[in-house]
Design a protein around this motif. Structure first.
Motif, PDB file in Angstrom:
ATOM      1  N   ASN A 123       0.760  -1.163   0.084  1.00  0.00           N
ATOM      2  CA  ASN A 123      -0.092   0.046   0.146  1.00  0.00           C
ATOM      3  C   ASN A 123       0.898   1.185   0.036  1.00  0.00           C
ATOM      4  O   ASN A 123       1.498   1.579   0.957  1.00  0.00           O
ATOM      5  CB  ASN A 123      -0.917   0.205   1.183  1.00  0.00           C
ATOM      6  CG  ASN A 123      -1.719   1.395   1.415  1.00  0.00           C
ATOM      7  OD1 ASN A 123      -1.909   2.035   0.381  1.00  0.00           O
ATOM      8  ND2 ASN A 123      -2.345   1.484   2.576  1.00  0.00           N
ATOM      9  N   TYR A 142      -2.641  -5.510   4.218  1.00  0.00           N
ATOM     10  CA  TYR A 142      -1.963  -4.633   3.369  1.00  0.00           C
ATOM     11  C   TYR A 142      -0.543  -4.182   4.432  1.00  0.00           C
ATOM     12  O   TYR A 142      -0.800  -4.196   5.654  1.00  0.00           O
ATOM     13  CB  TYR A 142      -2.545  -3.380   2.959  1.00  0.00           C
ATOM     14  CG  TYR A 142      -3.590  -3.443   1.876  1.00  0.00           C
ATOM     15  CD1 TYR A 142      -3.194  -3.308   0.724  1.00  0.00           C
ATOM     16  CD2 TYR A 142      -4.980  -3.776   2.280  1.00  0.00           C
ATOM     17  CE1 TYR A 142      -4.133  -3.433  -0.345  1.00  0.00           C
ATOM     18  CE2 TYR A 142      -5.833  -4.031   1.239  1.00  0.00           C
ATOM     19  CZ  TYR A 142      -5.440  -3.843   0.098  1.00  0.00           C
ATOM     20  OH  TYR A 142      -6.412  -4.141  -0.833  1.00  0.00           O
ATOM     21  N   TYR A 143       0.507  -4.081   3.829  1.00  0.00           N
ATOM     22  CA  TYR A 143       1.629  -3.365   4.600  1.00  0.00           C
ATOM     23  C   TYR A 143       1.791  -2.102   4.095  1.00  0.00           C
ATOM     24  O   TYR A 143       1.853  -1.929   3.070  1.00  0.00           O
ATOM     25  CB  TYR A 143       2.965  -4.332   4.431  1.00  0.00           C
ATOM     26  CG  TYR A 143       3.449  -4.718   3.087  1.00  0.00           C
ATOM     27  CD1 TYR A 143       4.565  -3.861   2.388  1.00  0.00           C
ATOM     28  CD2 TYR A 143       2.901  -5.766   2.300  1.00  0.00           C
ATOM     29  CE1 TYR A 143       4.891  -4.010   1.316  1.00  0.00           C
ATOM     30  CE2 TYR A 143       3.340  -6.193   0.964  1.00  0.00           C
ATOM     31  CZ  TYR A 143       4.493  -5.129   0.547  1.00  0.00           C
ATOM     32  OH  TYR A 143       5.144  -5.542  -0.666  1.00  0.00           O
ATOM     33  N   ASP A 144       2.348  -1.145   4.796  1.00  0.00           N
ATOM     34  CA  ASP A 144       2.642   0.267   4.595  1.00  0.00           C
ATOM     35  C   ASP A 144       4.026   0.497   3.793  1.00  0.00           C
ATOM     36  O   ASP A 144       5.005  -0.029   4.018  1.00  0.00           O
ATOM     37  CB  ASP A 144       2.659   0.995   5.734  1.00  0.00           C
ATOM     38  CG  ASP A 144       1.150   1.251   6.167  1.00  0.00           C
ATOM     39  OD1 ASP A 144       0.249   1.350   5.678  1.00  0.00           O
ATOM     40  OD2 ASP A 144       1.118   1.143   7.527  1.00  0.00           O
ATOM     41  N   LYS A 146       5.753   4.040   2.808  1.00  0.00           N
ATOM     42  CA  LYS A 146       5.696   5.347   2.882  1.00  0.00           C
ATOM     43  C   LYS A 146       6.717   6.078   2.361  1.00  0.00           C
ATOM     44  O   LYS A 146       7.781   5.469   2.382  1.00  0.00           O
ATOM     45  CB  LYS A 146       5.428   5.444   4.557  1.00  0.00           C
ATOM     46  CG  LYS A 146       4.484   4.733   5.109  1.00  0.00           C
ATOM     47  CD  LYS A 146       4.398   5.071   6.618  1.00  0.00           C
ATOM     48  CE  LYS A 146       3.051   4.521   7.329  1.00  0.00           C
ATOM     49  NZ  LYS A 146       2.877   4.713   8.834  1.00  0.00           N
ATOM     50  N   ASN A 356      -2.274   4.782   0.970  1.00  0.00           N
ATOM     51  CA  ASN A 356      -1.121   5.723   1.239  1.00  0.00           C
ATOM     52  C   ASN A 356      -0.620   6.537  -0.108  1.00  0.00           C
ATOM     53  O   ASN A 356       0.212   7.047  -0.323  1.00  0.00           O
ATOM     54  CB  ASN A 356       0.245   4.748   1.371  1.00  0.00           C
ATOM     55  CG  ASN A 356       0.113   4.166   2.946  1.00  0.00           C
ATOM     56  OD1 ASN A 356      -0.540   4.719   3.656  1.00  0.00           O
ATOM     57  ND2 ASN A 356       0.696   3.310   3.300  1.00  0.00           N
TER      58      ASN A 356
END
Length: 381
Positions: A123, A142-144, A146, A356
């Motif tokens: 994400n 979901y894994y972030d 960033k 994100n």
């Protein structure tokens, strides 16, 4: 008819709907410039087209072909990986040609996921990972990714969570949509993470030669692991998107598992397409240099366009796109609609790639310099 429950959580692909809207605007006389879609507008190599045409006259051209592709194609893939990625792959047992890598996402999911299994999804990330996960009735997790971590996952943070039900993790470097490139150290850490937690990590790798001087594979530098696979494609790097030629690489055990699915869903790739693919994989390195020269000029114009729109763009992005941050007082959807309805320019909002992605937009490099200059003039006017 009542549709299957698997469709309850699957929506029509964003571009499928949005492009109908763009087509409708065009039909009403709007001069829409499309900077949203990553479909290469450049031509394949003439040598590739010659091989395709010659293949039509092969005595076996119109017969069913092997489910694993012709030996020449698998050998060409193996040679390509050895030359450009430094990866030695057994063409007989560790390569599976595909009718596009998108097909591979479905085949891998069907081969390894049971209903209720968890799948780690980036994400922001490619929406097909989640739609296929929903279609096979697995659970999206979901894994972030960033900006402050350069769009790389925090593997330590993930390791501290319950991964007992997680079966597959999708990664995609160089990353779409952000253009972030992975490092050799990251791929090494990711492989160790996969083996420790017994999760199949699949790197989707179609952008590694575009605006990128150091192509990398997650398969490099390690013995073949049963917990790591890689998808690749001729669509982007060779301007062959409509040909639908991709490939999957991994251990013999995993390739055989995916083949059990694939062999029940098609009857082999059209032989002339495979002949053309062999020629593409044998092109010299100058092919990529020439393509990147074109994309580099386009990129500079897109950067000018982004500057006019007061967008922030990170340096050294790879791939066919430019990922840009919108001003704090504007959403990505607002900017996209403003450009579409006021300037007749279509770009992609970041939110379609995950939460994100909000606050970002994506520009495609798949438009001529003349077209991008025209878009720039519209924004400046």
């Amino acid at each position: 008819m009542i549709t299957a429950k698997r469709l309850d959580n699957v929506q029509e692909y964003y571009f499928s709907k949005k492009l109908r809207e763009v087509a409708d605007l065009k039909s009403k006389g709007k001069p829409i410039i499309n900077l949203g879609i990553g479909s290469p507008d450049l031509a394949p190599s003439p040598k590739v087209l010659e091989a395709l045409n010659a293949g039509l006259n092969d005595p076996n051209a119109h017969q069913y072909q092997p489910y694993k592709g012709i030996p020449e194609l698998r050998k060409a893939v193996a040679n390509f990986y050895a030359e450009y990625y430094g990866v030695e792959v057994n063409p007989e047992s560790e390569i599976l040609p595909l009718m596009g890598s998108k097909e591979g996402i479905m085949h891998i999911s069907m081969a390894f996921l049971n209903e209720g299994d968890e799948v780690l999804l980036p994400n922001p990330g490619y929406p097909t990972y989640s739609s296929v996960t929903n279609l096979v009735q697995a659970k999206t997790r979901y894994y972030d990714l960033k900006e402050e971590l350069n769009w790389l996952p925090d593997l330590q943070e993930l390791a501290e969570t319950d991964l007992s039900k997680t079966k597959i993790m999708w990664v995609n470097y160089p990353h779409m949509p952000t253009g972030t490139k992975a490092t050799k150290e990251f791929f090494k850490e990711l492989t160790a993470f996969a083996e420790e937690h017994e999760i199949l990590v699949v790197n989707d790798n179609p952008y590694s030669f575009i605006q990128n001087k150091e192509p990398m594979s997650i398969l490099a530098g390690a013995e073949r692991s049963d917990y790591v696979m890689e998808l690749n494609s001729l669509s982007k790097s060779f301007n062959m998107a409509g040909w639908r030629v991709g490939m999957l690489l991994g251990s013999q055990k995993n390739i055989d598992s995916v083949l059990r699915v694939k062999s029940n869903m098609d009857s082999g790739m059209f032989l002339p397409l495979q002949k053309g693919a062999v020629e593409a994989l044998n092109l010299p390195a100058s092919w990529f240099e020439e393509q990147n020269s074109v994309y580099g000029k386009r990129k500079q114009l897109i950067l000018e366009l982004a500057k006019e729109l007061k967008l922030e763009v990170a340096d050294d992005q790879a791939g066919l796109f430019i990922w840009a941050k919108v001003p704090d007082d504007q959403s990505s959807a607002e900017l996209v609609d403003e450009l579409l309805y006021d300037k007749d320019i279509f770009i992609t909002p970041g939110f379609i790639f995950g939460s994100n992605g909000e606050g970002f937009v994506r520009f495609s490099l798949c438009a001529s310099e003349e077209t991008i200059q025209q878009a720039l003039k519209r924004v400046q006017s």
